[in-house]
Design a protein around this motif. Structure first.
Motif, PDB file in Angstrom:
ATOM      1  N   MET A 283      24.066  42.402  15.418  1.00 54.08           N
ATOM      2  CA  MET A 283      23.791  40.971  15.342  1.00 54.08           C
ATOM      3  C   MET A 283      24.346  40.172  16.515  1.00 54.08           C
ATOM      4  SD  MET A 283      21.983  40.110  12.553  1.00 54.08           S
ATOM      5  CE  MET A 283      20.928  41.372  13.243  1.00 54.08           C
ATOM      6  N   HIS A 284      24.792  40.853  17.578  1.00 50.96           N
ATOM      7  CA  HIS A 284      25.369  40.080  18.682  1.00 50.96           C
ATOM      8  C   HIS A 284      24.690  40.328  20.028  1.00 50.96           C
ATOM      9  CE1 HIS A 284      27.512  43.586  20.364  1.00 50.96           C
ATOM     10  NE2 HIS A 284      27.752  43.929  19.122  1.00 50.96           N
ATOM     11  N   SER A 285      24.173  41.526  20.273  1.00 49.32           N
ATOM     12  CA  SER A 285      23.755  41.846  21.642  1.00 49.32           C
ATOM     13  C   SER A 285      22.512  41.076  22.081  1.00 49.32           C
ATOM     14  CB  SER A 285      23.540  43.350  21.803  1.00 49.32           C
ATOM     15  OG  SER A 285      22.539  43.828  20.941  1.00 49.32           O
ATOM     16  N   VAL A 286      21.486  40.975  21.224  1.00 50.73           N
ATOM     17  CA  VAL A 286      20.283  40.213  21.598  1.00 50.73           C
ATOM     18  C   VAL A 286      20.633  38.738  21.720  1.00 50.73           C
ATOM     19  CG1 VAL A 286      17.956  39.541  20.916  1.00 50.73           C
ATOM     20  CG2 VAL A 286      18.735  41.896  20.537  1.00 50.73           C
ATOM     21  N   LEU A 287      21.403  38.230  20.764  1.00 56.66           N
ATOM     22  CA  LEU A 287      21.844  36.829  20.795  1.00 56.66           C
ATOM     23  C   LEU A 287      22.600  36.524  22.085  1.00 56.66           C
ATOM     24  CD1 LEU A 287      22.472  34.074  19.338  1.00 56.66           C
ATOM     25  CD2 LEU A 287      24.475  35.209  18.374  1.00 56.66           C
ATOM     26  N   ASN A 288      23.567  37.365  22.428  1.00 57.02           N
ATOM     27  CA  ASN A 288      24.388  37.114  23.618  1.00 57.02           C
ATOM     28  C   ASN A 288      23.624  37.328  24.912  1.00 57.02           C
ATOM     29  OD1 ASN A 288      26.548  36.489  22.002  1.00 57.02           O
ATOM     30  ND2 ASN A 288      27.592  38.445  22.270  1.00 57.02           N
ATOM     31  N   MET A 289      22.761  38.331  24.938  1.00 55.68           N
ATOM     32  CA  MET A 289      22.000  38.598  26.155  1.00 55.68           C
ATOM     33  C   MET A 289      21.093  37.425  26.525  1.00 55.68           C
ATOM     34  SD  MET A 289      21.216  40.578  28.703  1.00 55.68           S
ATOM     35  CE  MET A 289      21.966  42.158  28.307  1.00 55.68           C
ATOM     36  N   ILE A 290      20.500  36.811  25.506  1.00 52.87           N
ATOM     37  CA  ILE A 290      19.582  35.694  25.766  1.00 52.87           C
ATOM     38  C   ILE A 290      20.334  34.373  25.924  1.00 52.87           C
ATOM     39  CG2 ILE A 290      17.742  34.285  24.769  1.00 52.87           C
ATOM     40  CD1 ILE A 290      16.598  36.819  23.514  1.00 52.87           C
ATOM     41  N   TYR A 291      21.237  34.085  25.007  1.00 59.71           N
ATOM     42  CA  TYR A 291      21.820  32.735  24.940  1.00 59.71           C
ATOM     43  C   TYR A 291      23.239  32.637  25.515  1.00 59.71           C
ATOM     44  CZ  TYR A 291      17.992  31.646  21.702  1.00 59.71           C
ATOM     45  OH  TYR A 291      16.757  31.441  21.133  1.00 59.71           O
ATOM     46  N   GLY A 292      23.907  33.771  25.751  1.00 62.75           N
ATOM     47  CA  GLY A 292      25.300  33.709  26.186  1.00 62.75           C
ATOM     48  C   GLY A 292      25.494  32.963  27.485  1.00 62.75           C
ATOM     49  N   PHE A 293      24.691  33.271  28.501  1.00 63.10           N
ATOM     50  CA  PHE A 293      24.825  32.648  29.813  1.00 63.10           C
ATOM     51  C   PHE A 293      24.501  31.152  29.775  1.00 63.10           C
ATOM     52  CE2 PHE A 293      23.356  31.592  34.111  1.00 63.10           C
ATOM     53  CZ  PHE A 293      24.408  32.071  34.879  1.00 63.10           C
ATOM     54  N   PRO A 294      23.357  30.733  29.222  1.00 66.78           N
ATOM     55  CA  PRO A 294      23.073  29.287  29.218  1.00 66.78           C
ATOM     56  C   PRO A 294      23.985  28.480  28.303  1.00 66.78           C
ATOM     57  CG  PRO A 294      21.370  30.482  28.032  1.00 66.78           C
ATOM     58  CD  PRO A 294      22.218  31.502  28.714  1.00 66.78           C
ATOM     59  N   ALA A 295      24.629  29.148  27.342  1.00 65.23           N
ATOM     60  CA  ALA A 295      25.507  28.415  26.425  1.00 65.23           C
ATOM     61  C   ALA A 295      26.812  28.012  27.086  1.00 65.23           C
ATOM     62  CB  ALA A 295      25.794  29.252  25.181  1.00 65.23           C
ATOM     63  N   LEU A 296      27.173  28.682  28.189  1.00 60.88           N
ATOM     64  CA  LEU A 296      28.428  28.397  28.865  1.00 60.88           C
ATOM     65  C   LEU A 296      28.246  27.319  29.928  1.00 60.88           C
ATOM     66  CD1 LEU A 296      29.815  32.008  29.412  1.00 60.88           C
ATOM     67  CD2 LEU A 296      30.181  30.480  27.467  1.00 60.88           C
ATOM     68  N   GLY A 297      29.333  26.636  30.229  1.00 67.58           N
ATOM     69  CA  GLY A 297      29.311  25.670  31.317  1.00 67.58           C
ATOM     70  C   GLY A 297      29.248  26.376  32.666  1.00 67.58           C
ATOM     71  N   GLN A 298      28.905  25.641  33.692  1.00 64.22           N
ATOM     72  CA  GLN A 298      28.739  26.220  35.028  1.00 64.22           C
ATOM     73  C   GLN A 298      30.012  26.916  35.509  1.00 64.22           C
ATOM     74  OE1 GLN A 298      25.689  26.119  36.630  1.00 64.22           O
ATOM     75  NE2 GLN A 298      26.652  27.622  37.994  1.00 64.22           N
ATOM     76  N   ALA A 299      31.159  26.346  35.232  1.00 57.81           N
ATOM     77  CA  ALA A 299      32.422  26.926  35.697  1.00 57.81           C
ATOM     78  C   ALA A 299      32.718  28.252  35.008  1.00 57.81           C
ATOM     79  CB  ALA A 299      33.569  25.944  35.465  1.00 57.81           C
ATOM     80  N   GLU A 300      32.197  28.427  33.792  1.00 59.20           N
ATOM     81  CA  GLU A 300      32.469  29.652  33.040  1.00 59.20           C
ATOM     82  C   GLU A 300      31.516  30.782  33.389  1.00 59.20           C
ATOM     83  OE1 GLU A 300      34.033  28.335  28.781  1.00 59.20           O
ATOM     84  OE2 GLU A 300      32.134  27.368  29.290  1.00 59.20           O
ATOM     85  N   ARG A 301      30.525  30.498  34.226  1.00 58.52           N
ATOM     86  CA  ARG A 301      29.536  31.516  34.589  1.00 58.52           C
ATOM     87  C   ARG A 301      29.920  32.279  35.846  1.00 58.52           C
ATOM     88  NH1 ARG A 301      23.889  28.049  34.165  1.00 58.52           N
ATOM     89  NH2 ARG A 301      24.076  27.399  31.977  1.00 58.52           N
ATOM     90  N   ASN A 302      31.052  31.936  36.449  1.00 63.52           N
ATOM     91  CA  ASN A 302      31.378  32.505  37.754  1.00 63.52           C
ATOM     92  C   ASN A 302      31.569  34.012  37.727  1.00 63.52           C
ATOM     93  OD1 ASN A 302      31.262  29.961  38.919  1.00 63.52           O
ATOM     94  ND2 ASN A 302      33.440  29.561  38.570  1.00 63.52           N
ATOM     95  N   ASP A 303      32.002  34.544  36.595  1.00 67.04           N
ATOM     96  CA  ASP A 303      32.267  35.982  36.535  1.00 67.04           C
ATOM     97  C   ASP A 303      31.093  36.775  35.984  1.00 67.04           C
ATOM     98  OD1 ASP A 303      32.331  35.117  33.966  1.00 67.04           O
ATOM     99  OD2 ASP A 303      34.101  36.295  33.380  1.00 67.04           O
ATOM    100  N   HIS A 304      29.872  36.211  36.059  1.00 75.41           N
ATOM    101  CA  HIS A 304      28.727  36.889  35.462  1.00 75.41           C
ATOM    102  C   HIS A 304      28.338  38.161  36.208  1.00 75.41           C
ATOM    103  CE1 HIS A 304      25.781  35.774  38.566  1.00 75.41           C
ATOM    104  NE2 HIS A 304      26.321  34.572  38.556  1.00 75.41           N
TER     105      HIS A 304
END
Length: 570
Positions: A283-304
């Motif tokens: 119940m987490h991998s599809v949710l996180n793969m699609i929505y995890g990145f856009p749900a975070l602020g720009q500063a939190e995406r630096n380690d993607h």
């Protein structure tokens, strides 16, 4: 007289175990100390499952197997001598809170001090699972009981110390713990360090999840229960199966309601006319793969760029991500049927407005009517996989209209035991071979090793669908490996494929519907120290889980699947 090989003996033990368990279910009860119980126990001893380690050694108590079993049985099971298996939840509306095991989703109730009730909602696989775990506990309890007294029949010093610790109200102080564990290790026949490790493992779960009563209480009650049984037959352990239980097995009542609830939601959301892609996953991998990145602020995406750490860290932010997803085409469907399978619906047309993870390359059709709907269903358990898939693929009666659904692909992602590699490797099924029967299903898998990075170890070949996680024997598995060229083993794939084949024959699914089976290795059951009893994978499971999720999503949302689609900017 012809001598059987070890693999043949193991296969015979599995067949005999299944036959005895089915007969017990029809009979309605058995006592582990009785003839039927002893016969089931002997099957398990003859099989000598890898996951139960040193169960066959009468000199030592198997600690890793004990950890595994206690995590999958309800708290307090060691003190109960009446075990009831029933088909319906007798306390659902009575205010009695269920006891859910830590690592196996099943509804259980502690009814009084000595009785435990299991609500069987997942078919025969759940009964086999409970029987094997209970048999293991009885075997280990007898070992413990043999250490309670000395040659004169008096309680040993170590047992008296254990009894004193269990009966005191306060926790063992840190100063007394070493001595207590040392005495306990003598009872268990295990080194001090192993006893201490198991104590801390159970203690951590007790503190965080309240899932067990701790090692001292567990060992004391297991030994004491056998002692009580020997002194008074009325105190003997009895496992009952209610008369209506076997009637409902195969009727799929829970799974029918589960599937009806999901399809009703698709209709109410006006998504039933869209292409629907089923993914069996966590119940987490599809949710996180699609929505995890856009749900975070720009500063939190630096380690993607370090995407393994990126997705691993998202597990601590599930509520935040789910709240974001709900506003962008995501619908969470907690199970209300009793099947213990949660679901999620994702309207991919709503993803066009999102800035997705740069490594996720997907395409969405311009027209909403052509944008796929993704239906994520949580893991089934064994034969339950057939029941949920069969009911899910069937049409639904909506008012006076029979509605059919455009199921456009089915993707099965899960964890499995591997026989050709190590933990974290990926397996792609070309067939499913049932253990103990002649049923075999070829798979035209839409996934290939070339779909994954060349840096990953990906194995292609048949998978064995086994009767239960606790019925794995090295000799038998090595025979599957040599004769069938099997690469791994799991519990659901063959049942899923049987339901898909049936749906195609019935006309409920297209014959050309893409089917995908991908597993990541959670254990190696033929490698000492690498069975499921060795513990969870932890972070090392993140990489294969999200690699498989990424490939499946890109297959579903590939531009080739819809020529009118426009590429999503990522």
């Amino acid at each position: 007289m012809r001598e059987f090989t070890k693999a043949q003996k193991a296969r015979h033990a599995v067949r005999e175990f299944k036959t005895l368990t089915d007969a017990t279910a029809i009979r309605g009860f058995y006592r582990p100390c009785g003839k039927m119980g002893r016969a089931i126990e002997q099957c398990l001893l003859n099989l000598s499952p890898e996951i139960y380690g040193s169960m066959n050694d009468p000199r030592i108590v198997e600690l890793k197997g004990l950890e595994y079993v206690i995590d999958r049985l309800p708290k307090g099971i060691e003190a109960c001598n009446r075990i009831i298996l029933t088909e319906e939840d007798p306390f659902k509306n009575e205010g009695l809170s269920p006891t859910i095991p830590l690592k196996r989703r099943r509804t259980c109730y502690r009814v009084g001090p000595n009785e435990m009730c299991f609500v069987i909602t997942r078919g025969l696989s759940e009964i086999y699972d409970i029987f094997t775990h209970m048999t293991f506990l009885v075997v280990e309890a007898r070992k413990i009981n043999s250490r309670m007294t000395d040659d004169s029949g008096q309680p040993t010093i170590e047992w008296r110390e254990l009894e004193k610790i269990v009966q005191q109200k306060d926790r063992v102080s840190s100063t007394d713990l070493d001595q207590a564990l040392w005495s306990l290790s003598i009872i268990l026949g295990r080194p001090y360090r192993e006893t201490r490790a198991t104590f801390h493992y159970l203690d951590a779960n007790q503190r965080q999840f309240d899932s067990n009563n701790g090692l001292f209480s567990l060992i004391y009650n297991l030994g004491r229960r056998i002692d009580m049984e020997q002194k008074n037959r009325d105190d003997a352990i009895v496992i009952y199966l209610t008369p209506s239980l076997m009637r409902i097995i195969g009727q799929q009542e829970y799974e029918k309601k589960w599937a009806t609830d999901i399809k009703s939601q698709l209709v109410s959301q006006n998504l039933h006319r869209r292409p629907i892609h089923i993914i069996s996953a966590n119940m987490h991998s599809v949710l996180n793969m699609i929505y995890g990145f856009p749900a975070l602020g720009q500063a939190e995406r630096n380690d993607h760029d370090n995407w393994v750490d990126f997705f691993h860290n998202l597990r601590a932010r599930q509520k935040e991500i789910e709240n974001f997803a709900t506003a962008h085409g995501f619908l969470n469907l907690p199970d209300d049927s009793g099947a213990h399978i949660d679901s999620q619906i994702i309207d991919t047309h709503r993803l066009r407005e999102l800035d997705l993870h740069p490594r996720l390359t997907i395409h969405i059709p311009d027209e909403a009517s052509k944008a796929p709907v993704i239906l994520v269903v949580d893991y089934a358990f064994g034969a339950q996989a057939f029941e949920i898939m069969e009911n899910l693929l069937e049409p639904i009666l909506h008012g006076d209209q029979l509605l059919t659904f455009d199921f456009s692909s089915i993707s099965i992602m899960g964890k499995a035991g591997i026989m050709t590699g190590d933990k974290g490797d990926i397996m792609l099924a070309t067939a499913h071979v049932f253990e103990g029967t002649s049923d075999n299903y070829r798979v035209d898998n839409d996934l290939l090793p070339s779909d994954f990075p060349a840096t990953e170890r990906v194995f292609l070949g048949p998978m064995v669908t086994v009767l239960g996680t606790s019925l794995q024997n090295r000799d038998m598995l090595e025979k599957f490996q040599s004769d069938w060229k099997a690469i791994g083993l799991e519990m659901e794939g063959g049942h899923f494929q049987r339901a898909i084949s049936a749906a195609i024959i019935k006309g409920n699914a297209r014959a050309d519907m893409p089917v995908r089976y991908a597993y990541y290795a959670s254990d190696n059951p033929i490698k000492t120290g690498s069975t499921l009893a060795a513990g969870a994978m932890g972070k090392e499971g993140v990489k294969p889980t999200y690699l498989i999720t990424k490939v499946i999503l890109e297959k579903i949302l590939a531009k080739a699947n819809d020529p009118s689609a426009t590429q999503m900017e990522t």
